[in-house]
Motif scaffolding. Structure first.
Motif, PDB file in Angstrom:
ATOM      1  N   TYR A 178      16.510  10.849  -3.654  1.00 11.64           N
ATOM      2  CA  TYR A 178      15.160  10.529  -4.127  1.00 11.64           C
ATOM      3  C   TYR A 178      14.570   9.353  -3.349  1.00 11.64           C
ATOM      4  CZ  TYR A 178      16.024  13.595  -8.139  1.00 11.64           C
ATOM      5  OH  TYR A 178      16.288  14.675  -8.936  1.00 11.64           O
ATOM      6  N   PHE A 180      15.398   8.419  -0.324  1.00 12.51           N
ATOM      7  CA  PHE A 180      15.087   8.856   1.039  1.00 12.51           C
ATOM      8  C   PHE A 180      13.769   9.621   1.087  1.00 12.51           C
ATOM      9  CE2 PHE A 180      15.292  12.275   4.210  1.00 12.51           C
ATOM     10  CZ  PHE A 180      15.413  11.514   5.361  1.00 12.51           C
ATOM     11  N   ILE A 181      13.586  10.543   0.122  1.00 12.66           N
ATOM     12  CA  ILE A 181      12.338  11.318   0.092  1.00 12.66           C
ATOM     13  C   ILE A 181      11.139  10.394  -0.122  1.00 12.66           C
ATOM     14  CG2 ILE A 181      11.054  13.078  -1.180  1.00 12.66           C
ATOM     15  CD1 ILE A 181      13.727  14.456  -1.731  1.00 12.66           C
ATOM     16  N   SER A 183      10.983   7.195   0.563  1.00 17.48           N
ATOM     17  CA  SER A 183      10.794   6.368   1.756  1.00 17.48           C
ATOM     18  C   SER A 183      10.123   7.163   2.872  1.00 17.48           C
ATOM     19  CB  SER A 183      12.144   5.829   2.242  1.00 17.48           C
ATOM     20  OG  SER A 183      12.757   5.054   1.246  1.00 17.48           O
ATOM     21  N   ALA A 184      10.565   8.431   3.030  1.00 15.73           N
ATOM     22  CA  ALA A 184       9.960   9.271   4.072  1.00 15.73           C
ATOM     23  C   ALA A 184       8.477   9.502   3.801  1.00 15.73           C
ATOM     24  CB  ALA A 184      10.697  10.605   4.158  1.00 15.73           C
ATOM     25  N   LEU A 185       8.142   9.768   2.529  1.00 16.38           N
ATOM     26  CA  LEU A 185       6.735   9.960   2.175  1.00 16.38           C
ATOM     27  C   LEU A 185       5.939   8.680   2.392  1.00 16.38           C
ATOM     28  CD1 LEU A 185       7.099  12.099  -1.083  1.00 16.38           C
ATOM     29  CD2 LEU A 185       6.364  12.865   1.182  1.00 16.38           C
ATOM     30  N   VAL A 187       6.668   6.238   4.526  1.00 18.32           N
ATOM     31  CA  VAL A 187       6.514   6.021   5.967  1.00 18.32           C
ATOM     32  C   VAL A 187       5.457   6.950   6.545  1.00 18.32           C
ATOM     33  CG1 VAL A 187       7.695   6.256   8.198  1.00 18.32           C
ATOM     34  CG2 VAL A 187       8.843   5.118   6.298  1.00 18.32           C
ATOM     35  N   LEU A 188       5.474   8.222   6.091  1.00 16.19           N
ATOM     36  CA  LEU A 188       4.470   9.181   6.568  1.00 16.19           C
ATOM     37  C   LEU A 188       3.073   8.734   6.178  1.00 16.19           C
ATOM     38  CD1 LEU A 188       3.820  11.885   7.886  1.00 16.19           C
ATOM     39  CD2 LEU A 188       4.178  12.971   5.663  1.00 16.19           C
ATOM     40  N   GLN A 191       2.093   5.826   8.325  1.00 17.37           N
ATOM     41  CA  GLN A 191       1.730   6.251   9.673  1.00 17.37           C
ATOM     42  C   GLN A 191       0.352   6.897   9.708  1.00 17.37           C
ATOM     43  OE1 GLN A 191       4.997   8.758  10.891  1.00 17.37           O
ATOM     44  NE2 GLN A 191       6.102   7.055  11.829  1.00 17.37           N
TER      45      GLN A 191
END
Length: 462
Positions: A178, A180-181, A183-185, A187-188, A191
């Protein structure tokens, strides 16, 4: 990677915690035994306390969750087990469960002190023995070795179900997924947001350039980040310089036209006086007077054209694109009237959406000269076609006349050089066309037409 390291260290810490707990349980458990001549005995006064201790620490009468046993390391003989905690090695009940105890799948190597997470591996030869445990479970095993001379070495082995550790590990893994998901969202999203804020000034900059190109704006006016400020200043400087150059060029033509206007008016007056006595002149002189009058009208037309051009010209630095088909159509109608004595056609094969970045008056002068030359030397047809070639437009003007000289046709692009000395002209038409095309960033070539006549190829920026 950081999350995996965190998971690994957390799991190791949990194993070390379990090890410490099992070590303390082992030391407490050994305190209930007396060693007498190679045998471990429980003091009768301590039996009740031992049973309470085993219940408290989760040791039951099955092998399902936790178990412990004392074993001789040389003979692998089990001296005591939590399945029969009140029995000694020689008792009948201990003999009854001996096979079950020996076949217990969680076994530590004799003589080792170890803490690990092990999966059970039941003995295939004891298929009929009910081990009363789940073989797909994992266990945390702790072994403590010690010596009793001269009887040899012994070890206490404690096995505890790893289900609780596995549950916490799975929960941690789920939380890490959770995290990681999320954090990825995040970061996206960061960006995308940063890309928007970075690209937004560039997009606005591009919009201002387009407005300047379309003639709706003079210079770049908005404020931009310091990275774009030097570019903004350079472009504005170039625009202002180009506007000044064009203004000076137009002003010079305007001054020249005005300076010629008065002498031409005087000459016109003299010709009007001569025209009154034209009947008294001999035919040759009268013809010369008519020729002077005709040339004077041509000069007056040129002066009027330059004056009009100076007044109506677009003073924007960047030329807006102009469609060439309407201009070619206007010229075709005019030139067919001029050359009405010839039986020929002008075929225009140009799409209506083809545009070039050059002033409309310059286009009229350029194509007027080129098509006029083609009309003069053609036999039956003049053809004009155009197509895109990258960021350029290629225009071909073909005729079926005698064509250009074979030796060096490019010299005709120079001022004063003519292909035909028998007709009127000063030999500057193609030279003027060359100057217009090169000033626009294009190129002009003299080639052989598919009609076996002359082809003038013009490349202009689109």
């Amino acid at each position: 990677m950081l999350a995996l390291l965190l998971f690994y260290f957390t799991r190791q810490q949990e194993l070390e915690k379990q090890q410490e707990e099992l070590r303390e349980i082992g030391f407490d458990l050994l305190g209930y035994f007396n060693f007498n001549k190679g045998a471990f005995e429980v003091d009768p006064s301590s039996r009740e306390d031992l049973m309470k201790f085993l219940v408290k620490e989760g040791f039951g009468d099955t092998l399902r969750d936790s178990s412990a046993y004392l074993q001789a390391t040389e003979t692998s003989l089990i001296h005591w087990h939590t399945l029969a905690p009140e029995e000694n090695l020689s008792s009948p009940k201990f003999s009854e469960i001996k096979d079950v105890i020996i076949s217990f799948p969680i076994k530590a190597k004799p003589g080792l002190s170890v803490i690990d997470e092990l999966a059970p591996e039941p003995d295939k030869e004891d298929k009929d023995i009910d081990l009363e445990m789940e073989h797909d479970k994992s266990y945390i095993v702790y072994a403590y070795g010690f010596q009793h001379s001269p009887y040899g070495g012994y070890q206490l082995v404690i096995a505890r179900s790893a289900q609780e550790l596995q549950n916490s590990t799975q929960a941690m893994m789920k939380n890490l997924i959770y995290l990681f998901i999320a954090s990825a969202l995040l970061v996206l999203f960061a960006q995308l947001a940063s890309s928007y804020w970075v690209i937004s000034p560039i997009r606005d900059f591009d919009e201002e350039i387009k407005r300047i190109e379309s003639g709706n704006q003079e210079t770049i006016a908005n404020h931009y980040p310091e990275e774009l400020t030097p570019i903004k200043g350079t472009i504005n400087t170039l625009i202002q310089y180009e506007v000044g150059q064009k203004r000076r060029y137009r002003d010079a033509l305007d001054d020249l036209a005005h300076s010629l206007k008065t002498p031409l008016a005087a000459i016109q007056g003299y010709l009007e006086q001569v025209d009154k006595i034209k009947g008294n002149l001999n035919p040759e002189t009268a013809s010369q007077v008519d020729g002077i009058s005709s040339q004077l009208e041509n000069m007056k037309g040129i002066v009027s054209y330059q004056l009009k051009k100076a007044v109506v010209t677009n003073h924007h630095a960047l030329i807006t694109p102009n469609a060439i088909r309407p201009i070619l159509t206007r010229l075709r109608e005019s030139l067919l009237k001029v050359h009405h004595e010839k039986n020929f056609s002008i075929d225009i094969k140009v799409e209506s959406n083809i545009q070039v970045r050059i002033d409309e008056d310059d286009l009229l002068e350029l194509f007027g000269n080129l098509i006029h030359n083609a009309c003069r030397f053609c036999e039956n047809i003049v053809e004009v076609n155009a197509q895109h070639d990258g960021n350029m437009v290629v225009i071909n003007i073909d005729d079926d006349g005698m064509g250009f000289p074979d030796n060096n046709p490019s010299k005709l692009l120079q001022r004063g050089i003519r292909a035909d000395s028998k007709t009127e002209g000063q030999g500057i038409g193609l030279a003027v066309c060359t100057e217009i095309v090169e000033a626009a960033g294009g190129k002009i070539e003299l080639l052989v037409s598919p009609q076996v006549g002359a082809r003038v190829r013009v490349r202009l920026p689109s």
